[in-house]
Design a protein around this motif. Structure first.
Motif: not given
Length: 414
Positions: A98-107
């Motif tokens: 599944v390819l999903r949108r990455l909203e962000g990496v917090q850490r």
């Protein structure tokens, strides 16, 4: 009750005899299963393959699972929970990924991670909400338990006490703060015994709500001491079971005006049988594990100071005693705690219980799947019960309405 305990003890004795007859392996498996039910997790399962990460395109490709293929926004933990990312809508999928949108990496470094675990959390701390909050302590029977208090937009004597589920922490409940705060509630997100934040119980084991409810009771007392005159309890999963025990056993339940439960456990026996069957455990092992948990002697093998009283935890059997208005949010495709208990409770007490029935959403991830519908259901229900609004509105509603019977009027404490 004594007869049931004797029956469970006999079942445990049968387990011992069977072990002595050459079924020791099955007996040990049953004990291990029973131990897993009541032992707070120390290790997490990282069962979601992280196939590819493209930070420039803000995408992540994951192994396809019943959780990762569902629409919505979720947390992806990795690197033994040292790493955390927020994952949003599905962009494409095939049979395996599944390819999903990455909203962000917090850490953490997501590009170096090979596996992760899926979670419903979106906010990690109240700071993620951009709201002022205070860290407070609740004096519980096992010691001072930390909690977050997030005040309402305007001064209010309406409080919402939020109780997280098994194996997680109070961060789980942050998803509810927006709608509760907008409805005029001061939010208190509590911890409870053995969750890793609050002090442990003397045996260090979950009681599946049979003891944890006392920590919720302590939170009610603390809220009352700080001026709460309108209280709503919200519980997630095992937190829902804990809330149900509180409102049917605590004398302070008379101060509770409403209950909201997300993916709650209403009857532990049916839930544990479902989970055992899903794990393809033989029926004999499943039943032996339940017998261990309920036996006064055998429960000590898994570290319990007291056996689990499954009959006492079955709220459906005591549905007639419920008096507090209740909103249940549950999904047909929960996958972990079947909706059957919530549905049966709604049928048994349509005068008290309203069920908002979802499809597709997974366990405790209804907000993640459809936040707009989830929040609307809560907002409408709170308004219908006269629970929305700040101090003046709450006081007016209380004055205008006659006092209704409470759970404590129908069910004894203890």
């Amino acid at each position: 009750m004594r007869g049931r305990r004797r029956a469970l003890a006999r079942a445990a004795a049968v387990l011992l005899v069977a072990a002595g007859a050459g079924l020791l392996g099955a007996g040990l498996v049953a004990v291990r299963v029973a131990r897993d039910v009541v032992t707070p997790p120390r290790r997490r399962r990282y069962d979601v393959p992280i196939v590819a990460v493209d930070l420039e395109a803000s995408t992540v490709r994951l192994g396809r699972t019943p959780d990762t293929e569902v629409a919505g926004r979720y947390s992806l933990w990795f690197d033994h929970d040292r790493g955390h990312a927020r994952v949003a809508e599905v962009l494409e999928q095939d049979d395996r990924t599944v390819l999903r949108r990455l909203e962000g990496v917090q850490r953490g470094d997501l590009e170096r991670a090979s596996h992760g675990r899926w979670a419903g959390w979106w906010y990690l701390t109240p700071a993620d909400l951009g709201l002022p909050f205070v860290e407070v302590g609740i004096a519980t029977p096992v010691g001072v338990a930390p909690a977050w208090r997030i005040d309402a937009e305007r001064p209010s004597d309406a409080w919402a006490i939020v109780v997280h589920g098994r194996g997680v922490t109070r961060s789980e409940g942050l998803r509810a703060v927006g709608v509760l705060r907008a409805a005029g509630f001061r939010c208190l997100l509590i911890s409870y015994r053995n969750d890793g934040d609050a002090p442990p119980s003397h045996d260090g084991r979950y009681a599946l709500g049979d003891e944890e409810w006392r920590d919720v009771e302590a939170a009610i007392a603390a809220a009352r001491q700080q001026g709460a005159r309108r209280i709503v309890l919200m519980g997630w999963s095992m937190g829902g079971a804990t809330v149900l025990q509180c409102i049917t056993r605590s004398p302070l339940a008379e101060h509770v005006d409403g209950v909201v439960l997300e993916s709650p456990v209403v009857d532990w026996l049916s839930v544990l049988r479902f989970q055992a069957d899903a794990a393809r455990l033989p029926a004999a092992v499943r039943d032996a594990a339940l017998a261990v948990l309920g036996s006064g002697v055998a429960s000590q093998w898994v570290g319990l100071a007291e056996p689990i009283d499954f009959a006492r935890l079955d709220v459906l059997a005591r549905a007639a005693t419920l008096r507090i208005p209740m909103l249940l949010l549950h999904s047909d495709h929960d996958g972990y705690v079947p909706i059957d208990g919530s549905a049966a409770l709604a049928v048994a007490r349509p005068d008290v219980v309203r069920l908002e029935r979802f499809a597709t959403a997974r366990h405790t991830k209804l907000w993640n799947f459809d936040a707009e519908r989830w929040e609307r259901a809560m907002r409408v229900w709170l308004a219908d019960q006269g629970l929305s609004g700040a101090t003046a509105a709450a006081t007016s509603a209380r004055t205008a309405r006659p006092r209704r019977p409470r759970a404590a009027d129908a069910a004894p404490s203890g």
